[in-house]
Design an enzyme around this catalytic site. Structure first.
Site, PDB file in Angstrom:
ATOM      1  N   LYS A   1     -38.283   7.250 -30.127  1.00  0.00           N
ATOM      2  CA  LYS A   1     -38.619   5.998 -30.755  1.00  0.00           C
ATOM      3  C   LYS A   1     -39.899   5.951 -31.321  1.00  0.00           C
ATOM      4  CE  LYS A   1     -37.923   2.198 -28.117  1.00  0.00           C
ATOM      5  NZ  LYS A   1     -39.252   1.467 -28.172  1.00  0.00           N
TER       6      LYS A   1
ATOM      7  N   ARG B   1     -43.244   6.182 -36.405  1.00  0.00           N
ATOM      8  CA  ARG B   1     -44.741   6.681 -36.930  1.00  0.00           C
ATOM      9  C   ARG B   1     -44.368   7.507 -38.152  1.00  0.00           C
ATOM     10  NH1 ARG B   1     -45.677   5.581 -31.502  1.00  0.00           N
ATOM     11  NH2 ARG B   1     -47.762   5.395 -30.744  1.00  0.00           N
TER      12      ARG B   1
ATOM     13  N   SER C   1     -52.955   1.659 -23.847  1.00  0.00           N
ATOM     14  CA  SER C   1     -51.918   1.352 -24.920  1.00  0.00           C
ATOM     15  C   SER C   1     -51.903   2.152 -25.988  1.00  0.00           C
ATOM     16  CB  SER C   1     -52.072  -0.124 -25.046  1.00  0.00           C
ATOM     17  OG  SER C   1     -51.259  -0.512 -26.218  1.00  0.00           O
TER      18      SER C   1
ATOM     19  N   ASP D   1     -42.475   3.646 -19.889  1.00  0.00           N
ATOM     20  CA  ASP D   1     -41.199   2.840 -19.876  1.00  0.00           C
ATOM     21  C   ASP D   1     -39.931   3.354 -18.930  1.00  0.00           C
ATOM     22  OD1 ASP D   1     -42.196   1.577 -22.166  1.00  0.00           O
ATOM     23  OD2 ASP D   1     -41.548   3.143 -23.388  1.00  0.00           O
TER      24      ASP D   1
HETATM   25  C1  S3P Z   1     -45.323   2.855 -27.319  1.00  0.00           C
HETATM   26  C2  S3P Z   1     -46.063   2.549 -26.505  1.00  0.00           C
HETATM   27  C3  S3P Z   1     -45.876   1.922 -25.124  1.00  0.00           C
HETATM   28  C4  S3P Z   1     -44.474   1.866 -24.738  1.00  0.00           C
HETATM   29  C5  S3P Z   1     -43.664   1.749 -25.855  1.00  0.00           C
HETATM   30  C6  S3P Z   1     -43.901   2.793 -27.027  1.00  0.00           C
HETATM   31  C7  S3P Z   1     -45.635   3.693 -28.527  1.00  0.00           C
HETATM   32  O1  S3P Z   1     -46.606   0.708 -25.098  1.00  0.00           O
HETATM   33  O2  S3P Z   1     -44.338   1.143 -23.683  1.00  0.00           O
HETATM   34  O3  S3P Z   1     -42.176   1.624 -25.541  1.00  0.00           O
HETATM   35  O4  S3P Z   1     -44.929   4.169 -29.139  1.00  0.00           O
HETATM   36  O5  S3P Z   1     -46.874   3.655 -28.994  1.00  0.00           O
HETATM   37  P1  S3P Z   1     -47.989   0.335 -24.942  1.00  0.00           P
HETATM   38  O6  S3P Z   1     -48.848   0.823 -26.019  1.00  0.00           O
HETATM   39  O7  S3P Z   1     -48.160  -1.480 -25.020  1.00  0.00           O
HETATM   40  O8  S3P Z   1     -48.225   0.808 -23.640  1.00  0.00           O
END
Ligand code: S3P
Length: 444
Positions: free
Chosen positions: A27, A32, A174, A327
């Site tokens: 995902k 991206r 994050s 996750d």
């Molecule tokens: C993601 C980053 C994570 C993750 C999300 C996907 C990403 O979130 O929980 O499912 O693709 O950058 P955070 O950046 O808020 O930790």
């Protein structure tokens, strides 16, 4: 927007799981690929794109911003981009549905274009914090025209005509926040720097390099990174092969570990170290996971894994591992409930701001099924007894991973486990039910 009517379901304990599965595309990489494709000039070909609702909403947003996004076959997509800072004024609201990643990354990309766009999402996304992204984007010259009282959606953002490069230390680990600032930084002259105390998934950095941007990644402290991006590159289209999503693979993997007598092969599991915390943890718990074959898919290391059911033991999961499996805690908590002994998962503050408050919903999922569980500050503590009573109805709170975790739990508990709504599974893993049923899962 995700408006499906609730679709309840029950998972029945039954026969061992067996067979070979491959889960859909990652995902994070899928979002991206669409966004970076839209910021290049020319055609980007994507194969293995996840065709889940979250990613499709990002595709729609890219179209509304002027890129052409076309499906050519199953998982095969092309994007004709408009170039860095080349977005057109959208004719309507950008609706990112249930997706924090889609929303925050597109906010970053829009912040570097001289347009104004309104962002919205479903009831779950409207509750999630956006200020963490809007604050650095405002420092870079974007203007928040309006936001809801909690600083969240709906948000109207005016992108910067002359974006300013900044040095930004992320206040929370994050990847979404890091990526939003780097996306805005693409349009700024000079160097945009993001410093993270704890390294988070690096798909943005890898893809920026893949599309020809100049990017330097250095170590920062014990667990962190310093990323320096040179702005205003001409991004070159490059094909993207999306590997299978390890966060989706986690469900058949844990199901095979806890349903007695199971043996399952999960193909093409991405082992990027910043995504592989669950595998490390399950191995510490004594899981029987054998590496069958390793290879490279689209610039990522992937492996085929053979998983056999067997006894698991409780472990202590250190806080610095959280970004590498953020996750996967709901499904790890399920594995912990079937283990013998205490599992303490430390430093889970960020779980509170996911699609649901996952610290609370995970604890509740276990509690209503007879598992002893406690939240201590930001830690989740599960008392594993080697078996789970089941018999509960789990409230999923518009959260796909809660629905899938609860259904997996019900395959191995003494009594069936119900979930109030499975419709949100379509956001990330639309083929979850057929794939699991093929392995022998009883969902009714
Ligand atoms: C993601 C980053 C994570 C993750 C999300 C996907 C990403 O979130 O929980 O499912 O693709 O950058 P955070 O950046 O808020 O930790």
């Amino acid at each position: 927007m995700t408006t499906a009517t609730p679709s309840p379901m029950t998972a029945q304990p039954g026969r061992p799981l067996s067979g070979r599965v491959r889960v859909p595309g990652d995902k994070s990489i899928s979002h991206r690929a669409l966004i970076f494709g839209a910021l290049t000039v020319g055609e980007t070909r994507i194969s293995g794109l996840l065709e889940g609702e979250d990613v499709l909403n990002t595709g729609k947003a890219m179209r509304m911003l002027g890129a052409s996004v076309e499906q050519r076959g199953e998982g095969q997509w092309t994007v004709h981009g408009v170039g860095v800072a080349g977005f057109a004024q959208p004719d309507g609201v950008l609706d990112l549905g249930n997706s924090g990643t889609g929303c925050r990354l597109v906010l970053g990309a829009v912040a570097g274009s001289p347009i104004t766009a309104t962002f919205d999402g479903d009831a779950s996304l409207r509750k999630r914090p956006m200020r963490r992204v809007l604050d650095p984007l405002a420092r870079m010259g974007a203007k928040i025209i309006s936001a809801a009282e909690n600083g969240g959606l709906p948000v109207t953002l005016q992108g910067a005509r002359d974006p300013i490069p900044i040095v930004f230390e992320t206040p929370v680990p994050s990847a979404q926040l890091k990526s939003a600032v780097l996306l805005a930084g693409l349009a700024a002259p000079g160097e945009t720097v993001v410093i993270e105390e704890e390294a988070t998934r690096d798909h943005t950095e890898r893809m920026l390099k893949h599309f020809g941007a100049q990017l330097r990644v250095e170590k920062h402290g014990a667990h962190g990174r310093r990323i320096t991006l040179t702005g205003q590159p001409e991004l070159e289209p490059a094909p993207v092969v999306v590997p299978a999503d390890p966060s989706s693979a986690a469900f058949p993997l844990v199901a095979a570990l806890i349903v007695p007598g199971s043996e399952v092969i999960v193909e093409g599991v991405m082992t990027n170290p910043l995504r592989a915390g669950l595998l490390t943890t399950l191995r510490e718990m004594g899981a029987n996971i054998e590496v069958l074959a390793k290879r490279d898919e689209g610039g990522e290391d992937v492996t085929d894994l053979r998983v056999k059911a067997g006894a698991l033991k409780g472990v202590d999961v250190p806080p610095e591992r959280a970004p590498t499996m953020i996750d996967e805690y709901p499904i790890l908590a399920v594995a912990a409930a079937f283990a013998q002994g205490t599992t303490r998962m430390r430093g889970l503050k960020e779980l509170r701001v996911k699609e649901s408050d996952r610290l609370a919903t995970t604890a509740e999922m276990l509690r209503v099924n007879g598992v002893e569980v406690e939240i201590d500050g930001d830690d989740l503590i599960v008392q594993g007894k080697g078996q789970v009573a089941g018999g509960g109805l789990v409230a999923t709170h518009m959260d796909h991973r809660m629905a899938m975790s609860a259904l997996v739990m019900g395959l191995a508990s003494a009594q069936p486990v119900g979930v109030d709504d499975t419709s949100f599974i379509a956001t990330s893993f639309p083929t979850f039910l057929p794939i699991m049923r093929r392995l022998g899962a009883g969902f009714v």
